[in-house]
Design a protein around this motif. Structure first.
Motif, PDB file in Angstrom:
ATOM      1  N   GLN A  74       5.926  -1.135  12.056  1.00  0.00           N
ATOM      2  CA  GLN A  74       5.729   0.132  12.765  1.00  0.00           C
ATOM      3  C   GLN A  74       6.086   1.323  11.892  1.00  0.00           C
ATOM      4  OE1 GLN A  74       4.341   0.565  15.897  1.00  0.00           O
ATOM      5  NE2 GLN A  74       3.843  -1.589  15.612  1.00  0.00           N
ATOM      6  N   ARG A  75       7.209   1.255  11.192  1.00  0.00           N
ATOM      7  CA  ARG A  75       7.624   2.387  10.358  1.00  0.00           C
ATOM      8  C   ARG A  75       6.729   2.515   9.124  1.00  0.00           C
ATOM      9  NH1 ARG A  75      12.839   0.940  12.407  1.00  0.00           N
ATOM     10  NH2 ARG A  75      13.834   2.731  13.403  1.00  0.00           N
ATOM     11  N   ILE A  76       6.287   1.384   8.602  1.00  0.00           N
ATOM     12  CA  ILE A  76       5.381   1.427   7.450  1.00  0.00           C
ATOM     13  C   ILE A  76       4.061   2.087   7.851  1.00  0.00           C
ATOM     14  CG2 ILE A  76       4.028   0.005   5.860  1.00  0.00           C
ATOM     15  CD1 ILE A  76       6.406  -2.030   6.025  1.00  0.00           C
ATOM     16  N   ALA A  77       3.495   1.654   8.982  1.00  0.00           N
ATOM     17  CA  ALA A  77       2.240   2.231   9.451  1.00  0.00           C
ATOM     18  C   ALA A  77       2.405   3.717   9.739  1.00  0.00           C
ATOM     19  CB  ALA A  77       1.742   1.489  10.693  1.00  0.00           C
ATOM     20  N   ARG A  78       3.540   4.087  10.310  1.00  0.00           N
ATOM     21  CA  ARG A  78       3.794   5.501  10.608  1.00  0.00           C
ATOM     22  C   ARG A  78       3.826   6.327   9.317  1.00  0.00           C
ATOM     23  NH1 ARG A  78       3.017  10.005  13.319  1.00  0.00           N
ATOM     24  NH2 ARG A  78       4.877  11.296  13.576  1.00  0.00           N
ATOM     25  N   ALA A  79       4.497   5.817   8.282  1.00  0.00           N
ATOM     26  CA  ALA A  79       4.570   6.534   7.015  1.00  0.00           C
ATOM     27  C   ALA A  79       3.184   6.696   6.399  1.00  0.00           C
ATOM     28  CB  ALA A  79       5.500   5.797   6.052  1.00  0.00           C
ATOM     29  N   LEU A  80       2.361   5.669   6.507  1.00  0.00           N
ATOM     30  CA  LEU A  80       1.013   5.722   5.951  1.00  0.00           C
ATOM     31  C   LEU A  80       0.118   6.698   6.714  1.00  0.00           C
ATOM     32  CD1 LEU A  80       0.535   1.946   5.144  1.00  0.00           C
ATOM     33  CD2 LEU A  80       0.416   3.817   3.485  1.00  0.00           C
TER      34      LEU A  80
ATOM     35  N   VAL B  34       0.842  -1.198   0.000  1.00  0.00           N
ATOM     36  CA  VAL B  34       0.000   0.000   0.000  1.00  0.00           C
ATOM     37  C   VAL B  34       0.877   1.247   0.000  1.00  0.00           C
ATOM     38  CG1 VAL B  34      -1.740   1.303   1.284  1.00  0.00           C
ATOM     39  CG2 VAL B  34      -1.883  -1.196   1.183  1.00  0.00           C
ATOM     40  N   LEU B  35       1.923   1.245   0.822  1.00  0.00           N
ATOM     41  CA  LEU B  35       2.830   2.395   0.883  1.00  0.00           C
ATOM     42  C   LEU B  35       3.548   2.590  -0.444  1.00  0.00           C
ATOM     43  CD1 LEU B  35       4.107   4.648   2.577  1.00  0.00           C
ATOM     44  CD2 LEU B  35       5.841   3.005   3.321  1.00  0.00           C
ATOM     45  N   THR B  36       3.902   1.500  -1.109  1.00  0.00           N
ATOM     46  CA  THR B  36       4.566   1.599  -2.413  1.00  0.00           C
ATOM     47  C   THR B  36       3.693   2.343  -3.407  1.00  0.00           C
ATOM     48  OG1 THR B  36       5.791  -0.461  -2.029  1.00  0.00           O
ATOM     49  CG2 THR B  36       5.554   0.262  -4.312  1.00  0.00           C
ATOM     50  N   GLU B  37       2.389   2.109  -3.330  1.00  0.00           N
ATOM     51  CA  GLU B  37       1.461   2.791  -4.233  1.00  0.00           C
ATOM     52  C   GLU B  37       1.284   4.262  -3.865  1.00  0.00           C
ATOM     53  OE1 GLU B  37      -2.048   0.470  -3.880  1.00  0.00           O
ATOM     54  OE2 GLU B  37      -1.154  -1.338  -4.752  1.00  0.00           O
ATOM     55  N   LYS B  38       1.343   4.579  -2.594  1.00  0.00           N
ATOM     56  CA  LYS B  38       1.124   5.947  -2.127  1.00  0.00           C
ATOM     57  C   LYS B  38       2.410   6.776  -2.100  1.00  0.00           C
ATOM     58  CE  LYS B  38      -2.855   5.107   0.933  1.00  0.00           C
ATOM     59  NZ  LYS B  38      -3.714   6.239   0.539  1.00  0.00           N
ATOM     60  N   ASP B  39       3.539   6.134  -1.766  1.00  0.00           N
ATOM     61  CA  ASP B  39       4.788   6.867  -1.552  1.00  0.00           C
ATOM     62  C   ASP B  39       5.955   5.922  -1.845  1.00  0.00           C
ATOM     63  OD1 ASP B  39       6.831   8.513  -0.753  1.00  0.00           O
ATOM     64  OD2 ASP B  39       5.962   9.030   1.178  1.00  0.00           O
ATOM     65  N   ALA B  40       6.208   5.699  -3.132  1.00  0.00           N
ATOM     66  CA  ALA B  40       7.201   4.706  -3.548  1.00  0.00           C
ATOM     67  C   ALA B  40       8.600   5.018  -3.032  1.00  0.00           C
ATOM     68  CB  ALA B  40       7.208   4.597  -5.069  1.00  0.00           C
ATOM     69  N   ALA B  41       8.955   6.310  -2.978  1.00  0.00           N
ATOM     70  CA  ALA B  41      10.309   6.676  -2.556  1.00  0.00           C
ATOM     71  C   ALA B  41      10.574   6.251  -1.119  1.00  0.00           C
ATOM     72  CB  ALA B  41      10.513   8.182  -2.710  1.00  0.00           C
ATOM     73  N   VAL B  42       9.615   6.498  -0.223  1.00  0.00           N
ATOM     74  CA  VAL B  42       9.786   6.100   1.164  1.00  0.00           C
ATOM     75  C   VAL B  42       9.711   4.578   1.306  1.00  0.00           C
ATOM     76  CG1 VAL B  42       8.696   6.157   3.453  1.00  0.00           C
ATOM     77  CG2 VAL B  42       9.024   8.266   2.159  1.00  0.00           C
ATOM     78  N   ALA B  43       8.815   3.949   0.560  1.00  0.00           N
ATOM     79  CA  ALA B  43       8.670   2.495   0.644  1.00  0.00           C
ATOM     80  C   ALA B  43       9.982   1.787   0.324  1.00  0.00           C
ATOM     81  CB  ALA B  43       7.568   2.021  -0.299  1.00  0.00           C
ATOM     82  N   LYS B  44      10.750   2.333  -0.617  1.00  0.00           N
ATOM     83  CA  LYS B  44      12.020   1.712  -0.987  1.00  0.00           C
ATOM     84  C   LYS B  44      13.028   1.747   0.158  1.00  0.00           C
ATOM     85  CE  LYS B  44      11.766   2.584  -5.966  1.00  0.00           C
ATOM     86  NZ  LYS B  44      12.365   3.316  -7.109  1.00  0.00           N
ATOM     87  N   THR B  45      12.871   2.676   1.076  1.00  0.00           N
ATOM     88  CA  THR B  45      13.837   2.805   2.178  1.00  0.00           C
ATOM     89  C   THR B  45      13.474   1.931   3.375  1.00  0.00           C
ATOM     90  OG1 THR B  45      12.690   4.638   3.299  1.00  0.00           O
ATOM     91  CG2 THR B  45      14.194   5.201   1.496  1.00  0.00           C
TER      92      THR B  45
END
Length: 291
Positions: free
Chosen positions: A159-165, A141-152
């Motif tokens: 926890q970090r994925i949920a925080r980014a979302l 889901v994060l890759t679709e919304k924010d690919a640049a952050v998902a790659k990191t």
């Protein structure tokens, strides 16, 4: 204004940081502030090697065991707690920051990007999806919304994925954008005494083994049972404290106690190695190395 009267004391787990911090605090009439991401959690005094109750009576200790294991707690949360604590102290008081979490020390000296407030509803929504769908699914889901952050981010780092979302959901901006905003240091980089303990590998290995045996004698199993009784998701940070999974396997009958203890010691050694690598690569020559 950044705090000028401070000692920063970093080092790997089991290196003797707490004892040295107590010595410094007694000599300088100081207070001790926890700078370790696991020692903030209640219920885990023994397993996270928090200072003894007797030591806490000698000098004031702050930000130890003040967070319930069911609550997520970030570097930003910790920095805000430190800021409030420093505001309540007189400026002549010597403050000793002691712990093994490198990002906390970095935030103290360099500041942290101002992160937005996220409503409880938005946070709860993404935490429930994390619990129900798992980290890998949310990473997509994060890759679709924010690919640049998902790659990191590691796809298993829930926890970090949920925080980014939740940040992008609440603000419409990437967490990466927020992280690039300028922060302000809480401790004056030019004035703080900086110490990092770097013990020899064999000495540290022995200290880790001896300390974990003491943890078992002092009630680590009861702490893990109490933590498990809360029914928390394995993705919660407190559930990742070293020894929780290993001793839980023993409690469930999946491992012998000796196996659980040995695996915990191995995990602790691996963690200490990662800490020492981080300190070696990230802390510059302004940090005094102590054997």
């Amino acid at each position: 204004m950044p705090w000028r009267n401070a000692t920063l004391l970093a080092g790997p787990t089991a290196s003797g940081k707490s004892s040295l911090a107590l010595d410094i605090a007694q000599k300088k009439n100081g207070v001790i502030i926890n700078t370790d991401s696991m020692q903030v959690y209640a219920l885990l005094r023994v397993l996270t090697a928090r200072p003894a109750v007797e030591d806490e009576k000698i000098v004031p200790h702050y930000l130890y065991g003040h967070i319930h294991p069911s609550e997520p707690y970030s570097t930003g949360n910790w920095l805000r707690d430190v800021e409030a604590l420093l505001a309540a102290l007189t400026s002549d008081r010597h403050v000793i920051f002691v712990g093994g979490t490198g990002l906390y020390f970095r935030a103290l000296l360099g500041g942290l990007s101002p992160m937005p407030e996220v409503s409880d509803d938005v946070r709860q929504y993404w935490r429930e999806r994390l619990n129900n769908e798992g980290a890998v699914s949310l990473h997509q889901v994060l890759t679709e919304k924010d690919a640049a952050v998902a790659k990191t981010l590691n796809p298993s780092d829930g926890q970090r994925i949920a925080r980014a979302l939740e940040v992008i959901d609440a603000t419409g901006k990437s967490i990466g954008w927020w992280q690039n905003q300028k922060g302000f240091p809480l401790v004056d980089p030019g004035q703080a005494e900086r110490l990092v303990i770097a013990p020899g590998r064999n000495i540290l290995k022995q200290r880790i083994a001896t300390r974990f045996d003491q943890m078992i004698d002092e009630g680590a199993l009861a702490e893990v049972e109490a933590l498990n009784s809360l029914g928390l998701s394995d993705s919660m940070p407190a559930m990742k404290a070293i020894g929780v999974q290993q001793l839980s396997d023993y409690i469930k009958g999946e491992k012998t106690l000796d196996e659980a203890i040995e695996l915990s010691k191995i995990a602790t050694r691996q963690y200490a190695k990662r800490q020492m690598t981080w300190f070696r690569n990230q802390l510059d020559d302004t940090w005094q190395r102590l054997e």
